[in-house]
Design an enzyme around this catalytic site. Structure first.
Site, PDB file in Angstrom:
ATOM      1  N   TYR A 103       0.825  -1.539  -0.426  1.00  0.00           N
ATOM      2  CA  TYR A 103      -0.410  -0.190  -0.161  1.00  0.00           C
ATOM      3  C   TYR A 103       0.814   1.164   0.030  1.00  0.00           C
ATOM      4  CZ  TYR A 103      -3.370  -3.172   1.974  1.00  0.00           C
ATOM      5  OH  TYR A 103      -4.567  -4.383   1.940  1.00  0.00           O
ATOM      6  N   ARG A 106     -17.247  -0.320   6.964  1.00  0.00           N
ATOM      7  CA  ARG A 106     -17.614  -2.123   7.099  1.00  0.00           C
ATOM      8  C   ARG A 106     -18.152  -2.254   8.747  1.00  0.00           C
ATOM      9  NH1 ARG A 106     -11.408  -3.852   5.181  1.00  0.00           N
ATOM     10  NH2 ARG A 106     -11.403  -2.601   3.022  1.00  0.00           N
ATOM     11  N   LYS A 117      -2.886  -1.904  -8.765  1.00  0.00           N
ATOM     12  CA  LYS A 117      -4.308  -2.773  -8.377  1.00  0.00           C
ATOM     13  C   LYS A 117      -4.777  -1.751  -6.980  1.00  0.00           C
ATOM     14  CE  LYS A 117      -5.974  -6.754  -5.362  1.00  0.00           C
ATOM     15  NZ  LYS A 117      -7.106  -6.293  -4.399  1.00  0.00           N
ATOM     16  N   HIS A 141     -12.028  -3.715  -4.970  1.00  0.00           N
ATOM     17  CA  HIS A 141     -10.972  -4.310  -3.649  1.00  0.00           C
ATOM     18  C   HIS A 141     -12.245  -5.414  -3.060  1.00  0.00           C
ATOM     19  CE1 HIS A 141      -7.920  -3.355  -0.678  1.00  0.00           C
ATOM     20  NE2 HIS A 141      -9.160  -4.198   0.312  1.00  0.00           N
TER      21      HIS A 141
END
Length: 383
Positions: free
Chosen positions: A129, A164, A251, A275
């Site tokens: 990352y 989340r 990505k 993701h």
């Protein structure tokens, strides 16, 4: 009820795992609409069935970044894989290596680079990352290079963690999270013994190696929140492009304009990905995003895809939409949680067999034959 190897492994994983771990891997962001669309949209892609094509000779083999793959599949980066099976990254890496496909180690793995790379008979990929702590990034890159990692997968769709909500309900985060996780663990004794006791240490292996001290699971969410960098831009990747002399894959691309930016940046590949529906709910599924991105950059760089791929038929569908190779995430984690390395090996065998069936019945004798020509005239409109 849909019956497949992936759904069977998912059910087995739910039985075996403490709820906080199952829902961490099984859940998505917000109301989880995009997560559901990933699988639903892909399953609606209709293919042309062809017959009498002499399919006695068929090959799944493909070339990717100067590597030969037994099939156009790789295991993608998944954080905390080592919590789903004892030293889970090592088990998954061995399964991928034995199957002749790449394994991608996550930045936030339980097992560090130096433990996983020697377990493989082929070079490992490494995922990173953009983080506030650039010293950690340089340290991780140096260690990955020293361990012989060939391909860098740079995840850019996480400048901040997604919302989340399952994590707060399950005990992964929220009030009394540590106590809730302990109680759940003791109620799942097979996991508690195999992973909870025998699978130690439970820390972020790559982070701990950099900090010189253990980074416990309790620190996981907090460390991520503090270190993800919302100021990320393409210029922040330039020093990494200069430092890393192997293939570099970006990505987290969902928009054709971002894909064109990746070409201008000099990336060797991109992963078309949302993701797994874990970041921004309401965005396009990968199946819907892929055709427009393929139209924009196909041939300029390598196209990989993840999110929603559960079986070999899904692999063929995603390749028909424009991908060169796919990454598996949840599918292999469910299998790993259920039966460790053997589960992942079996899943990969099933995926290869399912690909052969799909290719035989669509007249594709090789991976290069899988294109939009395989799509039925009335397939799901995407893009």
């Amino acid at each position: 009820m849909i019956i497949s190897a992936s759904s069977d492994y998912r059910a087995a994983a739910e039985r075996r795992l403490p709820p906080f771990l199952f829902h961490y891997i099984d859940g998505g962001a917000y109301s989880e609409y995009t997560m559901k669309r990933n699988t639903d949209d892909l399953s609606q892609i209709a293919l042309r069935q062809r017959v009498l094509r002499n399919m006695s000779s068929l090959s799944l083999e493909t070339r990717l970044f100067n590597e030969t793959l037994s099939m156009p599949v790789a295991l993608g980066p998944v954080g905390l894989t080592g919590m789903y099976a004892r030293r889970g990254e090592v088990q998954a890496a061995k399964a991928a290596s034995d199957a002749g496909i790449p394994f991608t180690l996550s930045t936030v793995s339980v097992c560090p680079i130096e433990e996983v790379a020697p377990a493989m008979s082929r070079p490992m990929w490494f995922q990173l990352y953009v983080l506030r702590d650039r010293g950690f990034m340089r340290n991780a890159l140096e260690r990955a290079k020293a361990a012989g990692c060939t391909t860098l997968v740079f995840t850019v769709d996480m400048p901040t963690p997604g919302a989340r909500y399952r994590d707060a309900h399950s005990g992964m985060s929220g009030p009394f999270a540590a106590s809730r996780r302990y109680l759940q663990s003791v109620q799942h004794p097979r996991w508690a013994w195999d992973v909870g006791v025998l699978g130690r240490p439970h820390d972020l292996g790559n982070v701990s190696a950099y900090l010189g001290k253990p980074t416990a699971l309790e620190d996981y969410i907090g460390w991520l929140a503090k270190n993800f960098d919302p100021s990320i831009s393409w210029k922040d990747l330039e020093w990494i492009r200069d430092f890393w002399d192997g293939p570099m894959v970006i990505k987290g691309i969902l928009d054709p304009e971002d894909a064109k930016d990746a070409v201008r940046f000099g990336a060797d590949g991109i992963v078309v990905s949302n993701h797994g529906g874990r970041q921004l709910d309401g965005v396009l599924s990968t199946a819907r995003a892929m055709p427009a991105i393929a139209d924009a950059v196909k041939g300029d760089l390598t196209l990989l895809a993840d999110s929603g791929i559960r079986n070999g038929l899904d692999v063929v569908r995603m390749l028909a939409l424009g991908a060169d190779t796919v990454l598996l995430g949840r599918a292999f984690i469910y299998a790993l949680a259920a039966h460790g390395q053997q589960g992942v090996e079996n899943l990969l065998t099933l995926i290869a067999n399912e690909m052969r069936v799909a290719m035989t019945l669509t007249g594709a004798k090789s991976v290069s034959d899988i294109s939009r020509e395989l799509l039925a005239a009335n397939h799901l409109l995407v893009g």
